[in-house]
Design a protein around this motif. Structure first.
Motif, PDB file in Angstrom:
ATOM      1  N   PHE A  36       0.826  -1.158  -0.107  1.00  0.00           N
ATOM      2  CA  PHE A  36       0.082   0.095   0.115  1.00  0.00           C
ATOM      3  C   PHE A  36       0.994   1.119  -0.017  1.00  0.00           C
ATOM      4  O   PHE A  36       1.749   1.323   0.854  1.00  0.00           O
ATOM      5  CB  PHE A  36      -0.886  -0.095   1.215  1.00  0.00           C
ATOM      6  CG  PHE A  36      -1.923   0.905   1.045  1.00  0.00           C
ATOM      7  CD1 PHE A  36      -3.082   0.907   0.324  1.00  0.00           C
ATOM      8  CD2 PHE A  36      -1.858   2.219   1.895  1.00  0.00           C
ATOM      9  CE1 PHE A  36      -3.939   2.021   0.378  1.00  0.00           C
ATOM     10  CE2 PHE A  36      -2.922   3.253   1.810  1.00  0.00           C
ATOM     11  CZ  PHE A  36      -3.935   2.989   1.138  1.00  0.00           C
ATOM     12  N   ASN A  37       0.606   1.983  -1.038  1.00  0.00           N
ATOM     13  CA  ASN A  37       1.566   3.397  -1.219  1.00  0.00           C
ATOM     14  C   ASN A  37       1.016   4.554  -0.115  1.00  0.00           C
ATOM     15  O   ASN A  37       0.174   5.412  -0.834  1.00  0.00           O
ATOM     16  CB  ASN A  37       1.701   3.599  -2.339  1.00  0.00           C
ATOM     17  CG  ASN A  37       2.731   4.592  -2.981  1.00  0.00           C
ATOM     18  OD1 ASN A  37       3.152   5.511  -1.890  1.00  0.00           O
ATOM     19  ND2 ASN A  37       3.037   4.882  -4.063  1.00  0.00           N
ATOM     20  N   PHE A  38       1.256   4.534   1.072  1.00  0.00           N
ATOM     21  CA  PHE A  38       0.646   5.279   2.306  1.00  0.00           C
ATOM     22  C   PHE A  38       1.336   6.702   1.641  1.00  0.00           C
ATOM     23  O   PHE A  38       0.100   7.629   1.614  1.00  0.00           O
ATOM     24  CB  PHE A  38       0.980   5.205   3.369  1.00  0.00           C
ATOM     25  CG  PHE A  38       0.715   3.904   4.009  1.00  0.00           C
ATOM     26  CD1 PHE A  38      -0.624   4.026   4.660  1.00  0.00           C
ATOM     27  CD2 PHE A  38       1.181   2.607   3.988  1.00  0.00           C
ATOM     28  CE1 PHE A  38      -1.171   2.911   5.100  1.00  0.00           C
ATOM     29  CE2 PHE A  38       0.765   1.657   4.591  1.00  0.00           C
ATOM     30  CZ  PHE A  38      -0.398   1.642   5.305  1.00  0.00           C
ATOM     31  N   SER A  39       2.156   6.915   1.000  1.00  0.00           N
ATOM     32  CA  SER A  39       2.827   8.220   0.784  1.00  0.00           C
ATOM     33  C   SER A  39       2.083   8.893  -0.355  1.00  0.00           C
ATOM     34  O   SER A  39       1.626  10.274  -0.261  1.00  0.00           O
ATOM     35  CB  SER A  39       4.237   8.013   0.083  1.00  0.00           C
ATOM     36  OG  SER A  39       4.704   9.329  -0.147  1.00  0.00           O
ATOM     37  N   PHE A  40       1.487   8.161  -1.421  1.00  0.00           N
ATOM     38  CA  PHE A  40       0.806   8.682  -2.557  1.00  0.00           C
ATOM     39  C   PHE A  40      -0.442   9.462  -1.855  1.00  0.00           C
ATOM     40  O   PHE A  40      -1.156  10.237  -2.285  1.00  0.00           O
ATOM     41  CB  PHE A  40       0.466   7.464  -3.433  1.00  0.00           C
ATOM     42  CG  PHE A  40      -0.256   8.090  -4.734  1.00  0.00           C
ATOM     43  CD1 PHE A  40      -0.013   8.928  -5.712  1.00  0.00           C
ATOM     44  CD2 PHE A  40      -1.508   7.821  -4.572  1.00  0.00           C
ATOM     45  CE1 PHE A  40      -0.555   9.234  -6.515  1.00  0.00           C
ATOM     46  CE2 PHE A  40      -2.473   8.305  -5.634  1.00  0.00           C
ATOM     47  CZ  PHE A  40      -2.020   9.026  -6.829  1.00  0.00           C
ATOM     48  N   PHE A  41      -1.200   8.360  -1.263  1.00  0.00           N
ATOM     49  CA  PHE A  41      -2.732   8.799  -0.573  1.00  0.00           C
ATOM     50  C   PHE A  41      -2.507   9.864   0.396  1.00  0.00           C
ATOM     51  O   PHE A  41      -3.498  10.861   0.295  1.00  0.00           O
ATOM     52  CB  PHE A  41      -3.170   7.549   0.057  1.00  0.00           C
ATOM     53  CG  PHE A  41      -3.786   6.517  -1.030  1.00  0.00           C
ATOM     54  CD1 PHE A  41      -4.824   6.795  -2.005  1.00  0.00           C
ATOM     55  CD2 PHE A  41      -2.990   5.281  -1.271  1.00  0.00           C
ATOM     56  CE1 PHE A  41      -5.157   5.762  -2.954  1.00  0.00           C
ATOM     57  CE2 PHE A  41      -3.150   4.295  -2.344  1.00  0.00           C
ATOM     58  CZ  PHE A  41      -4.320   4.874  -3.201  1.00  0.00           C
ATOM     59  N   GLU A  42      -1.563  10.099   1.260  1.00  0.00           N
ATOM     60  CA  GLU A  42      -1.234  11.013   1.991  1.00  0.00           C
ATOM     61  C   GLU A  42      -0.923  12.414   1.737  1.00  0.00           C
ATOM     62  O   GLU A  42      -1.297  13.337   1.968  1.00  0.00           O
ATOM     63  CB  GLU A  42      -0.376  10.533   3.419  1.00  0.00           C
ATOM     64  CG  GLU A  42      -1.102   9.562   3.981  1.00  0.00           C
ATOM     65  CD  GLU A  42       0.055   9.160   5.225  1.00  0.00           C
ATOM     66  OE1 GLU A  42       1.070   9.695   5.318  1.00  0.00           O
ATOM     67  OE2 GLU A  42      -0.315   8.215   5.944  1.00  0.00           O
ATOM     68  N   ASN A  43      -0.185  12.297   0.523  1.00  0.00           N
ATOM     69  CA  ASN A  43       0.654  13.417   0.081  1.00  0.00           C
ATOM     70  C   ASN A  43      -0.052  14.080  -1.066  1.00  0.00           C
ATOM     71  O   ASN A  43       0.212  15.273  -1.634  1.00  0.00           O
ATOM     72  CB  ASN A  43       2.044  13.235  -0.255  1.00  0.00           C
ATOM     73  CG  ASN A  43       2.868  12.799   1.134  1.00  0.00           C
ATOM     74  OD1 ASN A  43       2.584  13.250   2.273  1.00  0.00           O
ATOM     75  ND2 ASN A  43       3.751  12.229   0.967  1.00  0.00           N
ATOM     76  N   SER A  44      -1.027  13.330  -1.800  1.00  0.00           N
ATOM     77  CA  SER A  44      -1.575  14.077  -2.888  1.00  0.00           C
ATOM     78  C   SER A  44      -2.389  15.127  -2.625  1.00  0.00           C
ATOM     79  O   SER A  44      -3.082  15.087  -1.658  1.00  0.00           O
ATOM     80  CB  SER A  44      -2.343  12.821  -3.769  1.00  0.00           C
ATOM     81  OG  SER A  44      -1.532  11.729  -4.113  1.00  0.00           O
ATOM     82  N   PRO A  45      -2.414  16.286  -3.499  1.00  0.00           N
ATOM     83  CA  PRO A  45      -3.392  17.361  -3.370  1.00  0.00           C
ATOM     84  C   PRO A  45      -4.914  16.866  -3.216  1.00  0.00           C
ATOM     85  O   PRO A  45      -5.115  15.823  -3.802  1.00  0.00           O
ATOM     86  CB  PRO A  45      -2.994  18.337  -4.358  1.00  0.00           C
ATOM     87  CG  PRO A  45      -1.692  17.789  -4.852  1.00  0.00           C
ATOM     88  CD  PRO A  45      -1.686  16.168  -4.779  1.00  0.00           C
TER      89      PRO A  45
END
Length: 896
Positions: free
Chosen positions: A814-823
């Motif tokens: 699970f790509n936590f970074s993508f979902f947390e940091n996307s605008p």
């Protein structure tokens, strides 16, 4: 008032009726005068013993029903001189005898033989009955069942204080009170077996159906005016009796009439027509017509139920379904009644507007429901409704939608329209009022937001959709003030959810519950049905301690004392330890060790877990269900989806009731997707090994993401209650609806419990291409493997890929970074939604992913799926970042 209570001479009957009252006129609808004597003699003997004045009014041409005896006077009255003379003589006798006299009258039906009219019979009763009532008498009358017009019987019923059916079925005698004025008990209006002075209420639905079907009286005594073709077909067929029709059914003339009748009742759908021609007899079609309220067709749900029963009864396999299937005695409210109701109550244009072009909100729909509830039915239809209520007595019934498009080949409408339970307790007036409310709510559901969204999604916005209704006796039996079936569930002839390769998908799957089947078709918080692979029934998706967690903890049932639908904990039933065959359904969980009861007694019932292990291992349940599914699929030429109830007997025999059958939709790409062998880490969004449905969705531009941790930890109740509405508004936004979108959220989408997931309906998620349920251990969210629910069927029909995702499992990515940091683009789509921004995010994947889109591949056969970023699909594959040779083979078109 207590001094006014007198005895019928049958103590058990006194208990049910709460005694007779001075002033009561008691009309016994009998199948013969010998039957009438079963109640007359105890009544007279008790009256003589109590030193009452007893008068026998004799006018019948046949033998006397009372022998000359001390304490009983006899008055002979001759009806041959006409109505006026006869009525005057009887009136004179009553006047002369005075108050407090007990009367027994001969069979009133014999008056018609002299007067040649039911009207004069009713006139006599309406003149005589009130006079007897005024003088505090108690009078017994007989009336031959099924011999008189509805109008005459209705006038007698309205006038008398007590009306009771008394009839034989085979060798058994039954008493069934239909009207008891000014008193009520919880078993008063049930049929009762009458044996040696003992009255035993008939509680089991199958027994009650069989008794009522063979009682020999038409279920609807008044017939609504029919259109000319109905009259024409009936007139041609009525010249033959039942045996002649069986002999002539193969002739061209009768076959043509049968097909014409079938089209009027079932409809013109080619597949339903084929099945009707092959599996329904002419007599069965005529029986449907006899139980049709109003006119029109019976709709898809009713047709599916009848066709399934016809197919099974004609089957020639190892199971004799004629012995297994319970009798059914359903009624059908014809589709024409729906339009008549709309037009008479000024609702037709409202329905037309909503169907064509309106996006109705939940709040607006509540107002529409109130408009429907204010509506009224024509007097003729009301008379038929009264017949229906009288027929079922206090037996629980369910009012089910059966629209013309429902349960067809191509559109299931699963759960879109309402079904309403009527616990059916109280006086006839109370029961009728509850039934009318249920019918109106089902009619209103034709324009509910989910149904309208489904119709638009399926291109059915302008289709002719009339709402017929199926009224069924609820299957089950009474138990300690509750009513419910032992077993209920849904069964599919093809299994899309295989948790091991040992399972043969072609033998099907069952979703089984204890109690009413509502828990089998709906997603319930904290509760799970037993999933049974028919090929390997003892295999479970869960092992060890998880079996107790993933089980059914509450039972849906009807509370007869409260007159309402309820859910109660299993322990409330298990602790009583006298529920029939409970040991077939439960295991005992002691110190983490699960054991199945050896006999009928259950140790430590407070530790019971519903596993159904003994049912599966020691009875013929699986054998019957396996053959049932194979037989129906073979006849349909297509996998099927059924709903059923069942009750095993003490000797292991099974009684089964099919309440619904429809074609099952199979996703075309369920076994044809090949996953990439590897995906670069920076392009991977998630990977899961829990895929249930399969397929491929390309180029998703948007992700609606409800943050699981924020939802669980920081979201106040107000936010949780509103997130479903926000998701729905996003779902309907034109810019999102015209693109492919993936929705991701905590726990269970569509849950009614906002603590377990996002509370949405089909209309709130119908534009999604992929729906992901995220389970975070630390947040306490657990997706429900909801295969078989109405929710899951929605996703399958709409070709939505449904994925449970467990980010904390080692084999999951699970790509936590993508979902947390996307605008977060929420504000661009919805104004005034700022307070929801910490909890719900709209991700523009093309912007957040470096001009790439989201792509999902799901292989249902392997139970695996992957979501990754890649350039638009027309980009050469060597530029996509995927390992060479790993592109997917796509069979089905992607979801729009």
């Amino acid at each position: 008032m207590q001094s006014d209570v007198v005895s019928s001479g049958i103590s058990a009957l006194n208990g049910i009726l709460q005694g007779l009252r001075l002033g009561d006129n008691v009309v016994w609808q009998v199948d013969g005068m010998d039957t009438y004597q079963h109640v007359v003699h105890p009544f007279v003997s008790q009256a003589v013993q109590d030193r009452r004045t007893v008068v026998y009014v004799r006018f019948g041409a046949r033998r006397s029903i009372l022998r000359p005896e001390a304490g009983v006077g006899c008055e002979d009255v001759d009806p041959r001189h006409g109505f006026d003379s006869f009525s005057a003589q009887v009136n004179g006798i009553i006047e002369k005898k005075g108050t407090g006299v007990f009367y027994v009258f001969d069979n009133l039906s014999e008056l018609v033989a002299e007067w040649a009219t039911d009207e004069l019979l009713a006139n006599f009763f309406q003149v005589t009955c009130p006079y007897l009532h005024e003088l505090d008498t108690v009078a017994y009358f007989a009336l031959t069942r099924g011999r008189h017009s509805h109008r005459a019987v209705a006038r007698i019923r309205d006038t008398t204080q007590v009306l009771i059916d008394l009839y034989h079925v085979k060798e058994n005698l039954y008493i069934h009170p239909l009207k008891v004025w000014d008193r009520y008990s919880s078993q008063m209006f049930l049929p009762h077996l009458f044996t040696e002075g003992v009255l035993t209420p008939v509680f089991h639905s199958g027994d009650a159906s069989a008794i009522s079907l063979t009682a020999g009286v038409p279920p609807l005594r008044v017939k609504a005016d029919s259109i000319a073709p109905w009259d024409s077909v009936h007139r041609k067929l009525s010249q033959y009796d039942e045996n002649e029709l069986k002999q002539l059914e193969g002739t061209p003339e009768i076959q043509a009439l049968k097909q014409e009748l079938s089209q009027m009742i079932i409809g013109a759908d080619p597949e339903h027509k084929r099945l009707s021609d092959e599996y329904l007899t002419l007599q069965e079609l005529l029986e449907v017509r006899d139980r049709l309220i109003g006119s029109g067709r019976i709709g898809g749900k009713a047709a599916g139920m009848l066709l399934a029963r016809g197919i099974l009864r004609k089957a020639s396999g190892d199971v004799n379904f004629s012995e297994v299937l319970e009798e059914h005695d359903s009624f059908y409210i014809g589709s024409d009644v729906f339009f008549t109701f709309l037009i008479n109550n000024g609702l037709f244009r409202l329905r037309l507007r909503l169907t064509r072009d309106s996006q109705i909100s939940t709040e607006e729909f509540e107002q529409v429901e109130n408009r429907f509830l204010e509506g009224e039915f024509p007097g003729e239809i009301m008379d038929q409704f009264k017949d229906l209520i009288e027929y079922f007595g206090q037996a629980p019934i369910i009012v089910r939608s059966s629209s013309l498009l429902e349960d067809g080949f191509g559109n299931a409408f699963a759960g879109k329209y309402r079904s309403e339970f009527c616990v059916n307790q109280g006086s006839p007036e109370v029961r009728l009022e509850a039934f009318l409310r249920a019918v109106k709510l089902v009619y209103a559901s034709a324009v509910n937001p989910d149904a309208l969204a489904y119709r638009r999604q399926r291109g059915l916005g302008e289709s002719d959709e009339q709402m017929a209704i199926l009224v069924q006796r609820v299957s089950g039996m009474r138990y300690d003030g509750f009513f419910f079936p032992s077993l209920a569930g849904v069964a599919f002839s093809y299994n899309l959810y295989r948790w091991t390769n040992r399972i043969d998908p072609h033998q099907g799957i069952i979703r089984l519950v204890f109690g009413l089947g509502t828990r089998a078709v709906n997603r319930e918080g904290g509760d799970y049905p037993r999933l049974i692979a028919v090929s390997h029934p003892l295999l479970r998706p869960e092992i060890g301690s998880k079996i107790a967690f993933y089980s059914q903890h509450e039972i849906d049932l009807l509370d007869l004392e409260r007159n309402e639908f309820r859910s109660v904990p299993l322990i409330e039933i298990a602790q009583r330890d006298n529920y029939p065959n409970l040991a077939l359904y439960v295991s005992v969980n002691e110190d983490g060790y699960m054991s199945d009861p050896e006999g009928s007694h259950i140790r430590n019932p407070e530790k019971c877990i519903l596993t159904f292990n003994n049912l599966l291992g020691r009875t013929g349940f699986i054998k019957v269900m396996k053959e049932l599914l194979a037989t129906l699929e073979s006849a349909y030429g297509h996998p099927v989806d059924t709903e059923f109830t069942a009750s095993p007997g003490s000797s292991g025999d099974l009684r089964l009731n099919i309440v619904q059958c429809r074609p099952m939709r199979i996703p075309g790409s369920a076994e044809d997707v090949v996953l990439p062998s590897r995906v670069p880490k920076e392009l991977l969004l998630f990977r899961t090994n829990r895929a249930i449905s399969g397929g491929e969705v390309r180029d998703m531009k948007y992700i609606v993401y409800v943050d699981p941790t924020a939802y669980a930890v920081r979201a106040p109740m107000e936010i949780r209650q509103g997130i479903g509405r926000i998701v729905g508004e996003l779902n309907r936004h034109p810019d999102i609806a015209r693109n492919r979108v993936m929705m991701m959220g905590p726990g269970r989408w569509g849950s009614s419990n906002i603590m377990l997931g996002v509370n949405t309906t089909y209309a709130d998620i119908n534009n999604a291409s992929v729906l992901v349920e995220i389970a975070r251990v630390e947040d306490g969210h657990v997706p429900d493997v909801s295969y078989g629910t109405h929710f899951f069927l929605d996703l399958v029909e709409s070709r939505v890929i449904y994925l449970p995702l467990y980010p904390d499992e080692p084999e999951a990515d699970f790509n936590f970074s993508f979902f947390e940091n996307s605008p977060n683009s929420l504000a661009q789509f919805l104004q005034g939604a700022e307070k929801f921004e910490p909890f719900i995010k709209v991700i523009d994947v093309f912007l957040a992913g470096g001009k790439r889109c989201a792509h999902v591949l799901a292989d249902a056969r392997k139970g695996a799926a992957v979501c990754f970023l890649r350039a638009a699909y027309n980009t050469p594959k060597e530029e996509s970042g995927l390992h060479a040779g790993s592109t997917a083979v796509t069979v089905a078109k992607p979801s729009a």
